[in-house]
Design an enzyme around this catalytic site. Structure first.
Site, PDB file in Angstrom:
ATOM      1  N   GLU A 109      10.465  -7.820  -2.464  1.00 26.68           N
ATOM      2  CA  GLU A 109      10.823  -6.449  -2.534  1.00 26.68           C
ATOM      3  C   GLU A 109      10.993  -6.723  -0.909  1.00 26.68           C
ATOM      4  O   GLU A 109       9.334  -5.645  -0.580  1.00 26.68           O
ATOM      5  CB  GLU A 109      10.632  -5.377  -2.938  1.00 26.68           C
ATOM      6  CG  GLU A 109      10.836  -5.609  -5.026  1.00 26.68           C
ATOM      7  CD  GLU A 109      12.276  -5.828  -5.483  1.00 26.68           C
ATOM      8  OE1 GLU A 109      13.440  -5.364  -4.594  1.00 26.68           O
ATOM      9  OE2 GLU A 109      12.285  -7.027  -6.027  1.00 26.68           O
ATOM     10  N   CYS A 114      10.639   1.672   2.440  1.00 29.10           N
ATOM     11  CA  CYS A 114      11.064   0.489   2.512  1.00 29.10           C
ATOM     12  C   CYS A 114      12.515   1.013   2.966  1.00 29.10           C
ATOM     13  O   CYS A 114      13.628   0.505   3.338  1.00 29.10           O
ATOM     14  CB  CYS A 114      11.170   0.043   1.670  1.00 29.10           C
ATOM     15  SG  CYS A 114      11.094   0.215   0.030  1.00 29.10           S
ATOM     16  N   LYS A 163       6.208  -3.196 -11.867  1.00 30.74           N
ATOM     17  CA  LYS A 163       5.845  -5.040 -12.435  1.00 30.74           C
ATOM     18  C   LYS A 163       5.125  -5.241 -13.317  1.00 30.74           C
ATOM     19  O   LYS A 163       5.194  -6.821 -14.079  1.00 30.74           O
ATOM     20  CB  LYS A 163       5.286  -5.357 -10.450  1.00 30.74           C
ATOM     21  CG  LYS A 163       6.192  -5.274  -9.277  1.00 30.74           C
ATOM     22  CD  LYS A 163       5.610  -5.825  -8.458  1.00 30.74           C
ATOM     23  CE  LYS A 163       6.004  -5.859  -7.136  1.00 30.74           C
ATOM     24  NZ  LYS A 163       7.751  -6.388  -6.904  1.00 30.74           N
ATOM     25  N   GLU A 171      15.154  -6.274  -8.464  1.00 28.95           N
ATOM     26  CA  GLU A 171      14.466  -5.241  -8.887  1.00 28.95           C
ATOM     27  C   GLU A 171      15.108  -4.127  -9.608  1.00 28.95           C
ATOM     28  O   GLU A 171      16.186  -3.629  -9.459  1.00 28.95           O
ATOM     29  CB  GLU A 171      13.208  -4.426  -7.999  1.00 28.95           C
ATOM     30  CG  GLU A 171      12.786  -3.958  -8.296  1.00 28.95           C
ATOM     31  CD  GLU A 171      11.221  -3.068  -7.015  1.00 28.95           C
ATOM     32  OE1 GLU A 171      10.490  -3.391  -7.715  1.00 28.95           O
ATOM     33  OE2 GLU A 171      12.171  -2.284  -6.843  1.00 28.95           O
ATOM     34  N   TRP A 184       0.624  -1.563  -0.255  1.00 28.17           N
ATOM     35  CA  TRP A 184       0.012   0.236   0.430  1.00 28.17           C
ATOM     36  C   TRP A 184       0.381   1.617   0.029  1.00 28.17           C
ATOM     37  O   TRP A 184       0.478   2.411  -0.320  1.00 28.17           O
ATOM     38  CB  TRP A 184      -1.011  -0.139   1.260  1.00 28.17           C
ATOM     39  CG  TRP A 184       0.222  -0.140   2.490  1.00 28.17           C
ATOM     40  CD1 TRP A 184       0.074  -1.211   3.474  1.00 28.17           C
ATOM     41  CD2 TRP A 184       0.598   0.522   3.387  1.00 28.17           C
ATOM     42  NE1 TRP A 184       0.354  -1.055   4.671  1.00 28.17           N
ATOM     43  CE2 TRP A 184       1.012   0.171   4.412  1.00 28.17           C
ATOM     44  CE3 TRP A 184       0.859   1.716   3.020  1.00 28.17           C
ATOM     45  CZ2 TRP A 184       1.788   1.039   5.547  1.00 28.17           C
ATOM     46  CZ3 TRP A 184       1.627   2.693   4.130  1.00 28.17           C
ATOM     47  CH2 TRP A 184       2.254   1.799   5.086  1.00 28.17           C
ATOM     48  N   LYS A 228      -2.601  -8.329  -8.009  1.00 27.59           N
ATOM     49  CA  LYS A 228      -3.600  -7.987  -6.965  1.00 27.59           C
ATOM     50  C   LYS A 228      -2.852  -7.173  -5.826  1.00 27.59           C
ATOM     51  O   LYS A 228      -2.043  -6.934  -5.337  1.00 27.59           O
ATOM     52  CB  LYS A 228      -3.734  -9.431  -6.499  1.00 27.59           C
ATOM     53  CG  LYS A 228      -4.449  -9.274  -4.946  1.00 27.59           C
ATOM     54  CD  LYS A 228      -4.373 -10.082  -4.214  1.00 27.59           C
ATOM     55  CE  LYS A 228      -3.276  -9.597  -2.631  1.00 27.59           C
ATOM     56  NZ  LYS A 228      -4.053  -7.874  -1.987  1.00 27.59           N
ATOM     57  N   GLU A 236      11.863  -2.956  11.921  1.00 31.39           N
ATOM     58  CA  GLU A 236      11.728  -1.991  10.645  1.00 31.39           C
ATOM     59  C   GLU A 236      10.292  -1.601  11.125  1.00 31.39           C
ATOM     60  O   GLU A 236       9.659  -1.947  11.699  1.00 31.39           O
ATOM     61  CB  GLU A 236      11.493  -2.580   9.430  1.00 31.39           C
ATOM     62  CG  GLU A 236      10.908  -1.938   8.133  1.00 31.39           C
ATOM     63  CD  GLU A 236      10.106  -2.374   7.328  1.00 31.39           C
ATOM     64  OE1 GLU A 236       9.291  -3.380   6.945  1.00 31.39           O
ATOM     65  OE2 GLU A 236      10.324  -1.666   6.055  1.00 31.39           O
TER      66      GLU A 236
HETATM   67  P1  NAD Z   1       2.471  -6.768   3.796  1.00 30.18           P
HETATM   68  O1  NAD Z   1       2.650  -7.685   3.521  1.00 30.18           O
HETATM   69  O2  NAD Z   1       1.156  -7.360   4.718  1.00 30.18           O
HETATM   70  O3  NAD Z   1       1.317  -6.631   2.220  1.00 30.18           O
HETATM   71  C1  NAD Z   1       1.921  -6.784   0.849  1.00 30.18           C
HETATM   72  C2  NAD Z   1       1.080  -7.315   0.100  1.00 30.18           C
HETATM   73  O4  NAD Z   1       0.513  -9.123   0.236  1.00 30.18           O
HETATM   74  C3  NAD Z   1      -0.551  -6.655  -0.330  1.00 30.18           C
HETATM   75  O5  NAD Z   1      -1.396  -6.817  -1.094  1.00 30.18           O
HETATM   76  C4  NAD Z   1      -0.915  -8.620   1.022  1.00 30.18           C
HETATM   77  O6  NAD Z   1      -2.790  -7.941   0.266  1.00 30.18           O
HETATM   78  C5  NAD Z   1      -0.562  -9.415   0.262  1.00 30.18           C
HETATM   79  N1  NAD Z   1      -0.324 -10.728   1.083  1.00 30.18           N
HETATM   80  C6  NAD Z   1      -0.150 -10.337   2.384  1.00 30.18           C
HETATM   81  N2  NAD Z   1      -0.015 -11.844   2.587  1.00 30.18           N
HETATM   82  C7  NAD Z   1       0.583 -12.202   1.771  1.00 30.18           C
HETATM   83  C8  NAD Z   1       0.482 -13.799   1.556  1.00 30.18           C
HETATM   84  N3  NAD Z   1       0.417 -15.064   2.421  1.00 30.18           N
HETATM   85  N4  NAD Z   1       1.044 -14.235   0.172  1.00 30.18           N
HETATM   86  C9  NAD Z   1       0.626 -13.594  -0.738  1.00 30.18           C
HETATM   87  N5  NAD Z   1       0.480 -12.081  -0.707  1.00 30.18           N
HETATM   88  C10 NAD Z   1       0.267 -11.454   0.992  1.00 30.18           C
HETATM   89  O7  NAD Z   1       3.168  -5.419   3.361  1.00 30.18           O
HETATM   90  P2  NAD Z   1       2.330  -3.648   3.289  1.00 30.18           P
HETATM   91  O8  NAD Z   1       2.014  -3.785   4.817  1.00 30.18           O
HETATM   92  O9  NAD Z   1       1.656  -4.088   2.247  1.00 30.18           O
HETATM   93  O10 NAD Z   1       4.075  -2.753   3.071  1.00 30.18           O
HETATM   94  C11 NAD Z   1       5.166  -2.733   4.078  1.00 30.18           C
HETATM   95  C12 NAD Z   1       5.520  -3.425   2.733  1.00 30.18           C
HETATM   96  O11 NAD Z   1       6.500  -3.210   2.343  1.00 30.18           O
HETATM   97  C13 NAD Z   1       7.212  -2.971   4.667  1.00 30.18           C
HETATM   98  O12 NAD Z   1       7.659  -3.781   4.826  1.00 30.18           O
HETATM   99  C14 NAD Z   1       7.777  -2.084   3.135  1.00 30.18           C
HETATM  100  O13 NAD Z   1       9.746  -2.137   3.449  1.00 30.18           O
HETATM  101  C15 NAD Z   1       8.012  -3.197   2.092  1.00 30.18           C
HETATM  102  N6  NAD Z   1       8.261  -3.077   1.018  1.00 30.18           N
HETATM  103  C16 NAD Z   1       9.593  -2.903   0.739  1.00 30.18           C
HETATM  104  C17 NAD Z   1       9.353  -2.328  -0.649  1.00 30.18           C
HETATM  105  C18 NAD Z   1      10.861  -2.753  -1.646  1.00 30.18           C
HETATM  106  O14 NAD Z   1      11.524  -2.521  -2.062  1.00 30.18           O
HETATM  107  N7  NAD Z   1      11.883  -3.370  -1.382  1.00 30.18           N
HETATM  108  C19 NAD Z   1       8.701  -1.015  -1.216  1.00 30.18           C
HETATM  109  C20 NAD Z   1       7.854  -0.545  -1.044  1.00 30.18           C
HETATM  110  C21 NAD Z   1       7.188  -1.564   0.269  1.00 30.18           C
END
Ligand code: NAD
Length: 474
Positions: free
Chosen positions: A247, A281, A159, A454, A149, A173, A376
């Site tokens: 990521e 991130c 992507k 990436e 989000w 998704k 984090e």
């Molecule tokens: P999240 O892991 O809660 O959710 C990310 C996505 O994965 C959502 O669409 C969610 O519905 C889905 N998801 C959740 N559990 C899943 C599962 N078991 N299998 C498949 N899909 C699943 O993360 P968030 O709260 O949306 O985002 C914040 C995190 O993202 C932070 O940790 C941040 O550091 C990381 N992030 C990393 C980068 C990068 O480039 N490294 C960039 C942006 C955000």
């Protein structure tokens, strides 16, 4: 805006309404209920994607024709840039000054993908050791694209554009907390000549992401999100022996050497702490500052923070907005309170505005044991540790299990020497910004921050596999 799935060229409502609502982060007012696709909807989307892939997908079209479609999508996305920015600012709290720029980047992702198709034509057969030989890079098959989000539109666009350029039918998704901008991008793409099942949209929470990831017909998963989701995706992909691009999060160090220009370093600290409201991130996790300049640096940081304009994310004058949700705000404050309970001293130079949304003041915490600050936070809260010499700074920078981004401020040669010993995918010297060091530089991750680089070229190649055909020895 009503949430709709896009399955095999048709728009339809996701079958399930979830308990939680997406709120305007500035007011806390509920905008719409979160929704999720049913197993039947997921199945139909996967069947369409696989059928199209088995018929040769859209790689049967010439490279020029495919590139033209992606450029057309870029133009259509550009016409929706304001809607994309508005949707993301309202749901995530990221200020509109920034989401407006990121919305332009979404269109750029499709243009870049078009270039990649043209710059990477399939090789013509050549002479092997025993006869003709052909080495090709082919689309892996239906690909799940799972977005978070915090920068929902930009991440989803990068992507999906890369997967389309590679020739993979995309099952997108978006996050249940910020699903609208992805839908707008798909709406724009649906008006182009892209074959319907090349891009499908399935709304839902983690369970929909998990269902896509676990399905054997889905042959690649590109995931951006937190560590727990990343581990679940990695485990499911291990079962299916398919590649996962992960990521994940970071706890990013910013090192200030004694030789640093303290004004420049203070600007960097504030940018790293407040960009995307700290929900970045590559945000500041640990400020590591030489003991001889810590006091002077923190005074400069406080002075800058006191001038920062925190307000509605929809106000073009705001420099910082609220966090994404009440739940996330509670998580960040809980982490901050736990560190305070461990003896942390709070530096909070600005009060959040008296508005009903999920606002929080950017803050730094000093006087903590580095062993207590390994996680984090994913909010505008960072810790400060001091060091006496470069070796100690490097040890502190490498102490967390993450390795996403690091920043070093100091005299350039010395800063470079320190950077050279930090285990991180990206290390910026004397600067902090969302901008990549080069448009084509990869965005790698070490340790628990992820797997599979990436980047423009890297993500495109992630979605392709190699096939070798040739005449063998007798
Ligand atoms: P999240 O892991 O809660 O959710 C990310 C996505 O994965 C959502 O669409 C969610 O519905 C889905 N998801 C959740 N559990 C899943 C599962 N078991 N299998 C498949 N899909 C699943 O993360 P968030 O709260 O949306 O985002 C914040 C995190 O993202 C932070 O940790 C941040 O550091 C990381 N992030 C990393 C980068 C990068 O480039 N490294 C960039 C942006 C955000």
């Amino acid at each position: 805006m009503t949430l709709r799935n896009y399955i095999d060229g048709r728009w339809e409502a996701p079958s399930r309404t979830l308990e939680r609502s997406v709120c305007d982060a500035n007011t806390g007012e509920a905008l719409f209920a979160q929704a999720a696709s049913s197993d039947e909807q997921i199945e139909r989307a996967i069947v369409s994607a696989q059928a199209l892939h088995n018929q040769g997908g859209w790689t049967q079209l010439s490279a020029e024709a495919r590139a033209a479609v992606l450029r057309d999508i870029a133009e259509r996305v550009l016409t929706r840039a304001e809607d994309i920015a508005q949707a993301d600012s309202q749901c995530t709290g990221v200020v509109i000054a920034l989401t407006s720029k990121l919305a332009q980047v979404c269109a750029g992702a499709f243009r870049q993908a078009a270039d990649l198709i043209e710059e990477n034509p399939q090789p013509t057969p050549r002479d092997g050791a025993y006869g003709a030989l052909q080495i090709e890079r082919l689309p892996l098959g239906p690909a799940a694209v799972i977005a978070p989000w915090n920068a929902p539109a930009g991440i989803a666009a990068h992507k999906m554009a890369s997967a389309l350029a590679a020739g993979c039918p995309v099952l997108l998704k978006p996050s249940e907390w910020a699903p609208r901008s992805a839908q707008i991008i798909v709406e724009a793409a649906a008006e182009s000549d892209l074959p319907a099942a090349m891009l499908q949209l399935l709304h839902g929470d983690g369970s929909v992401g998990a269902a896509l990831t676990a399905d054997d017909r889905v042959r690649a998963v590109s995931f951006t999100g937190g560590l727990a989701g990343g581990r679940a995706v990695a485990a499911a992909c291990a079962q299916g022996i398919k590649p996962a691009q992960l990521e994940l999060g970071g706890n990013n160090p910013l090192v200030v050497l004694e030789s640093a220009d303290l004004d420049r370093a203070a600007d960097g600290v504030v940018t790293a702490l407040t960009t995307l409201n700290g929900q970045w991130c590559r945000a500041l996790g640990r400020l590591l500052v030489h003991q001889n300049c810590a006091e002077a640096l923190l005074a400069k940081v406080s002075e800058r923070l006191s001038r920062i304009q925190i307000g509605s994310s929809l106000d073009p004058a705001s420099q910082m907005g609220p966090l994404v949700s009440q739940q996330h705000r509670e998580t960040v404050l809980k982490y901050r309170d736990a560190l305070l309970a461990k003896g942390g001293r709070l530096i909070e130079a600005v009060q959040p505005p008296d508005l009903p949304g999920w606002f929080i003041a950017p803050s730094l915490l000093c006087d903590l044991d580095p062993a207590d600050t390994l996680e984090e936070v994913f909010g505008p809260v960072a810790v400060v540790h001091t060091f006496a010499h470069d070796g100690e700074a490097i040890e502190l920078a490498n102490q967390t299990p993450f390795g996403l981004a690091a920043y070093v401020f100091g005299e350039e040669d010395q800063a470079w020497q320190v950077a050279d010993r930090i285990r991180s995918g990206l290390i910026k010297i004397n600067a902090v910004s969302l901008l990549n060091l080069h448009p084509l530089a990869p965005r790698p991750a070490w340790g628990l921050s992820g797997l599979g680089d990436e980047g423009a070229y890297e993500t495109f190649e992630f979605f392709r596999g190699t096939r070798v055909i040739g005449v063998g020895a007798r």
